[in-house]
Design a protein around this motif. Structure first.
Motif, PDB file in Angstrom:
ATOM      1  N   LEU A 158       0.823  -1.206   0.000  1.00  0.00           N
ATOM      2  CA  LEU A 158       0.000   0.000   0.000  1.00  0.00           C
ATOM      3  C   LEU A 158       0.857   1.255   0.000  1.00  0.00           C
ATOM      4  N   GLN A 159       1.901   1.247   0.828  1.00  0.00           N
ATOM      5  CA  GLN A 159       2.845   2.357   0.902  1.00  0.00           C
ATOM      6  C   GLN A 159       4.199   1.975   0.295  1.00  0.00           C
ATOM      7  N   ALA A 160       4.211   0.920  -0.529  1.00  0.00           N
ATOM      8  CA  ALA A 160       5.429   0.365  -1.139  1.00  0.00           C
ATOM      9  C   ALA A 160       6.313  -0.306  -0.107  1.00  0.00           C
ATOM     10  N   GLU A 161       5.736  -0.728   1.023  1.00  0.00           N
ATOM     11  CA  GLU A 161       6.540  -1.299   2.100  1.00  0.00           C
ATOM     12  C   GLU A 161       7.124  -2.658   1.748  1.00  0.00           C
ATOM     13  N   VAL A 162       6.487  -3.399   0.857  1.00  0.00           N
ATOM     14  CA  VAL A 162       7.050  -4.688   0.451  1.00  0.00           C
ATOM     15  C   VAL A 162       8.407  -4.482  -0.219  1.00  0.00           C
ATOM     16  N   ILE A 163       8.478  -3.471  -1.067  1.00  0.00           N
ATOM     17  CA  ILE A 163       9.742  -3.171  -1.766  1.00  0.00           C
ATOM     18  C   ILE A 163      10.743  -2.553  -0.801  1.00  0.00           C
ATOM     19  N   GLU A 164      10.276  -1.673   0.070  1.00  0.00           N
ATOM     20  CA  GLU A 164      11.200  -0.981   0.975  1.00  0.00           C
ATOM     21  C   GLU A 164      11.879  -1.931   1.958  1.00  0.00           C
ATOM     22  N   THR A 165      11.159  -2.917   2.430  1.00  0.00           N
ATOM     23  CA  THR A 165      11.717  -3.800   3.455  1.00  0.00           C
ATOM     24  C   THR A 165      12.408  -5.026   2.871  1.00  0.00           C
ATOM     25  N   GLY A 166      12.272  -5.239   1.565  1.00  0.00           N
ATOM     26  CA  GLY A 166      12.956  -6.360   0.928  1.00  0.00           C
ATOM     27  C   GLY A 166      14.442  -6.095   0.768  1.00  0.00           C
ATOM     28  N   THR A 167      15.138  -7.085   0.255  1.00  0.00           N
ATOM     29  CA  THR A 167      16.600  -7.010   0.146  1.00  0.00           C
ATOM     30  C   THR A 167      17.026  -6.857  -1.304  1.00  0.00           C
ATOM     31  N   VAL A 168      18.008  -5.968  -1.516  1.00  0.00           N
ATOM     32  CA  VAL A 168      18.625  -5.768  -2.820  1.00  0.00           C
ATOM     33  C   VAL A 168      20.058  -6.281  -2.751  1.00  0.00           C
ATOM     34  N   ALA A 169      20.414  -7.111  -3.691  1.00  0.00           N
ATOM     35  CA  ALA A 169      21.742  -7.731  -3.651  1.00  0.00           C
ATOM     36  C   ALA A 169      22.840  -6.855  -4.244  1.00  0.00           C
ATOM     37  N   ALA A 170      22.492  -5.719  -4.846  1.00  0.00           N
ATOM     38  CA  ALA A 170      23.492  -4.875  -5.503  1.00  0.00           C
ATOM     39  C   ALA A 170      24.547  -4.405  -4.512  1.00  0.00           C
ATOM     40  N   ALA A 171      25.795  -4.334  -4.981  1.00  0.00           N
ATOM     41  CA  ALA A 171      26.894  -3.920  -4.115  1.00  0.00           C
ATOM     42  C   ALA A 171      26.902  -2.415  -3.876  1.00  0.00           C
ATOM     43  N   LYS A 172      26.333  -1.654  -4.796  1.00  0.00           N
ATOM     44  CA  LYS A 172      26.306  -0.207  -4.645  1.00  0.00           C
ATOM     45  C   LYS A 172      25.064   0.339  -5.340  1.00  0.00           C
ATOM     46  N   PRO A 173      24.673   1.552  -4.999  1.00  0.00           N
ATOM     47  CA  PRO A 173      23.492   2.139  -5.639  1.00  0.00           C
ATOM     48  C   PRO A 173      23.779   2.502  -7.085  1.00  0.00           C
ATOM     49  N   LEU A 174      22.722   2.781  -7.830  1.00  0.00           N
ATOM     50  CA  LEU A 174      22.859   3.218  -9.215  1.00  0.00           C
ATOM     51  C   LEU A 174      23.235   4.690  -9.262  1.00  0.00           C
ATOM     52  N   ASP A 175      24.080   5.051 -10.199  1.00  0.00           N
ATOM     53  CA  ASP A 175      24.358   6.452 -10.509  1.00  0.00           C
ATOM     54  C   ASP A 175      23.859   6.698 -11.933  1.00  0.00           C
ATOM     55  N   LEU A 176      22.697   7.334 -12.036  1.00  0.00           N
ATOM     56  CA  LEU A 176      22.068   7.556 -13.329  1.00  0.00           C
ATOM     57  C   LEU A 176      22.176   9.006 -13.768  1.00  0.00           C
ATOM     58  N   SER A 177      23.116   9.736 -13.167  1.00  0.00           N
ATOM     59  CA  SER A 177      23.215  11.177 -13.414  1.00  0.00           C
ATOM     60  C   SER A 177      23.550  11.513 -14.866  1.00  0.00           C
ATOM     61  N   ALA A 178      24.157  10.579 -15.590  1.00  0.00           N
ATOM     62  CA  ALA A 178      24.504  10.857 -16.988  1.00  0.00           C
ATOM     63  C   ALA A 178      23.287  10.815 -17.896  1.00  0.00           C
ATOM     64  N   LEU A 179      22.201  10.243 -17.430  1.00  0.00           N
ATOM     65  CA  LEU A 179      21.005  10.108 -18.264  1.00  0.00           C
ATOM     66  C   LEU A 179      20.105  11.318 -18.065  1.00  0.00           C
ATOM     67  N   ARG A 180      20.276  12.322 -18.936  1.00  0.00           N
ATOM     68  CA  ARG A 180      19.462  13.531 -18.900  1.00  0.00           C
ATOM     69  C   ARG A 180      18.820  13.718 -20.263  1.00  0.00           C
ATOM     70  N   ALA A 181      17.722  14.434 -20.289  1.00  0.00           N
ATOM     71  CA  ALA A 181      16.970  14.610 -21.536  1.00  0.00           C
ATOM     72  C   ALA A 181      17.553  15.757 -22.372  1.00  0.00           C
ATOM     73  N   PRO A 182      17.713  15.551 -23.697  1.00  0.00           N
ATOM     74  CA  PRO A 182      17.567  14.274 -24.393  1.00  0.00           C
ATOM     75  C   PRO A 182      18.821  13.430 -24.219  1.00  0.00           C
ATOM     76  N   ALA A 183      18.629  12.164 -23.917  1.00  0.00           N
ATOM     77  CA  ALA A 183      19.761  11.310 -23.567  1.00  0.00           C
ATOM     78  C   ALA A 183      20.604  10.936 -24.778  1.00  0.00           C
ATOM     79  N   TYR A 184      20.001  10.881 -25.925  1.00  0.00           N
ATOM     80  CA  TYR A 184      20.713  10.370 -27.109  1.00  0.00           C
ATOM     81  C   TYR A 184      20.565  11.380 -28.248  1.00  0.00           C
ATOM     82  N   ARG A 185      21.694  11.823 -28.801  1.00  0.00           N
ATOM     83  CA  ARG A 185      21.686  12.842 -29.853  1.00  0.00           C
ATOM     84  C   ARG A 185      22.219  12.228 -31.146  1.00  0.00           C
ATOM     85  N   ALA A 186      21.331  11.587 -31.870  1.00  0.00           N
ATOM     86  CA  ALA A 186      21.726  10.924 -33.113  1.00  0.00           C
ATOM     87  C   ALA A 186      21.968  11.946 -34.217  1.00  0.00           C
ATOM     88  N   GLY A 187      22.932  11.639 -35.093  1.00  0.00           N
ATOM     89  CA  GLY A 187      23.213  12.484 -36.246  1.00  0.00           C
ATOM     90  C   GLY A 187      22.373  12.085 -37.450  1.00  0.00           C
TER      91      GLY A 187
END
Length: 556
Positions: A158-187
């Motif tokens: 209801l409050q996303a508590e299932v996801i919040e209290t579960g376990t994530v096996a990742a060794a470190k958090p994601l760094d998605l700072s490089a993904l900004r709009a527009p992410a891809y500038r095709a020629g």
């Protein structure tokens, strides 16, 4: 890590400074975000929270993040429509009751997928915390892809508590700072560039229309360079207002339904129109009348679905508008004998219209002519200021009469949702704390989210709210009054309200308000409000009978 820790650390690592929400959702994550220095902004409605995330994302080009519990999902989905239409990246997260509670009359539980499908580019259920690394990365990337749009993650609990209290096996958090709009500038395809350049060189009367996709690309300098080489008048959509200096000799202003008269007339005279990141919808083309059906068209867009949508495309150039324009300019070069008659006629029409409208910009009438208010905002807006405008008449007034420098200033406008501008202005200020933000809202729009004055005070978000206060819905007022005929009371019942003193409303929320009833009071009020370090409401008593510039259309 727990799901809450992973989500909070990933949001912080990705450069997000603010998250907008309505309780009760992701409480563990929000507490962790506060510990990490990310500002959590509690709004009073889900729509307002979505609009704040929208304004935030339009300024910083990172996904605005907004969250609500399962019960508020429908309200949150409704708030994403403007962001979807305006091509804004937003990450929306909602709680979702677990499968064991589904189809059993769980309290206020409805299917979320159908609600979010029309206003998102991607959506996914997240049943386990272990899925977060993969799904968060995919959703984030989808939100900033071309075209950028909201995405939705339905988190179990209801409050996303299932996801919040579960376990994530990742060794470190994601760094998605490089993904900004527009992410891809095709020629672009070189062959397509050569063909389009040949057509443009061979056509004497070329006009350029830059749309919201051009604004997203940030290709103002490239537009001006190509327009100069082709001696082509340059028009914009309302969303691209300010992409180039609005007083530049090549600029003819906004075209379409929210246009001043000369821009549409000028575009109607073109032999060929070059659309740059322009959606060719009804608002941009005044219901597909300008340019007229059958007009030759070349189209540049990063989204191939925009080709052949409304006009037959003689040449389609797919790619980031900035990259395509640079390639076109290099191919075209500087034609030695370009005919400038079309451009010079356009400039004469713009000059004549400016002369016609000038008395209204200096009007001393009371109630105040909103045209005078536009002139005062032009003078008061800082060189790096952000102007946020609501829909309807707010868009027309600001899109035709407020001048922008095309450099440091930013113009944001509602894509159609009345009441969007004030919460969006708060979000814009969160994204750019060092810049001054001015919001233009009609009184009809301001009523929508008055409660967010409390949010502005509580969170210390400083914007200047200019209320065009005419005690009614001014845009439709004359037409409805004519329709009502000898029943003026009926017209007033439908479209008039107030009068309301919004300075008193501001004071009731612990903020300042400045009442303006004479034109000479506008400038000092704006100076005081913009200089303030808190939100100030500038309540301007305007004339509901004053008409904004009306768009021209060719005879039927």
């Amino acid at each position: 890590m727990t799901g809450a820790e992973f989500l909070a650390r990933s949001i912080a690592a990705s450069g997000q400074t603010h998250v907008f929400f309505v309780d009760a959702v992701l409480r563990r994550t929000l507490l962790a975000l506060n510990d990490l220095g990310v500002n959590t902004v509690l709004a009073h409605t889900e729509k307002a929270a979505a609009y704040m995330a929208d304004g935030y994302a339009r300024v910083c080009r990172r996904p605005g993040i907004v969250a609500a519990q399962s019960v508020g999902a429908a309200n949150l989905a409704a708030g994403l429509q403007d962001a979807y239409l305006a091509r804004t990246p937003i990450l929306a997260m909602t709680g979702r009751k677990v499968p064991a509670h589904q189809h059993r009359n769980a309290y206020q539980e409805v299917a979320h997928g159908p609600l979010f499908a029309p206003v998102t580019a991607f959506g996914a259920d997240v049943a386990e915390a272990a899925d977060l690394p993969r799904v968060l990365r995919q959703a984030w990337a989808a939100s900033v892809a071309v075209p950028p749009r909201p995405v939705h993650l339905d988190l179990f609990g209801l409050q996303a508590e299932v996801i919040e209290t579960g376990t994530v096996a990742a060794a470190k958090p994601l760094d998605l700072s490089a993904l900004r709009a527009p992410a891809y500038r095709a020629g672009p395809d070189p062959a397509a560039v050569r063909a389009a350049a040949a057509a443009l060189r061979a056509t004497p009367r070329v006009a350029i229309v830059a749309g919201d996709g051009a604004a997203l690309s940030g290709c103002g300098a490239e537009l001006l360079a190509l327009a100069e080489a082709l001696a082509a008048p340059l028009a914009t959509s309302l969303g691209a207002r300010g992409l180039v200096p609005t007083r530049h000799p090549l600029c003819i202003g906004v075209v379409g339904s929210y246009s001043a008269p000369p821009a549409n007339r000028i575009l109607d005279g073109a032999d060929l129109v070059l659309f740059v990141g322009a959606d060719t919808g009804d608002m941009l083309t005044n219901y597909w009348r300008v340019p007229r059906p059958g007009t030759r068209a070349i189209q540049i867009d990063a989204d191939p679905l925009e080709f052949e949508r409304s006009y037959a495309t003689e040449h389609a150039l797919i790619g980031d508008p900035r990259a395509v324009l640079r390639a076109l300019a290099e191919e075209i070069g500087r034609p030695a004998a370009r005919d400038r008659a079309y451009l010079e006629d356009a400039q004469a029409q713009i000059a004549a219209w400016r002369e016609t409208i000038a008395p209204r910009l200096a009007s001393d009438a009371a109630p105040i002519d909103p045209a005078r208010l536009c002139a005062e905002i032009t003078a008061a807006l800082p060189e790096d200021g952000i102007l946020v405008a609501d829909t309807g008449y707010s868009g027309i007034w600001t899109g035709t009469l407020v001048e922008l420098n095309g450099a440091g200033q930013t113009y944001l406008r509602a894509a159609g949702s009345l009441g969007w501008s004030f919460p969006a202005a708060l979000g814009a200020k969160c994204a750019a704390p060092g810049r001054k933000v001015v919001c233009w809202s009609g009184d009809g729009a301001f009523y929508y989210h008055l409660a967010e004055l409390e949010t502005a005070r509580r969170r210390g978000i400083a914007v200047t709210v200019v209320v065009n206060n005419n005690s009614g819905f001014g845009q439709g007022w004359p037409n409805l009054r004519r329709l009502a005929g000898n029943r003026p009371g009926a017209a007033e019942t439908l479209l008039r309200f107030g009068p309301t003193d919004f300075t008193a409303v501001a004071r009731s929320f612990g903020l300042r308000g400045i009442r303006v009833e004479r034109p000479g009071e506008i400038a000092p009020a704006l100076r005081e409000a913009i200089a303030s370090d808190e939100t100030v409401v500038v309540d301007v008593a305007t004339d509901i009978e004053a008409r904004a510039p009306e768009a021209w259309a060719p005879p039927a």
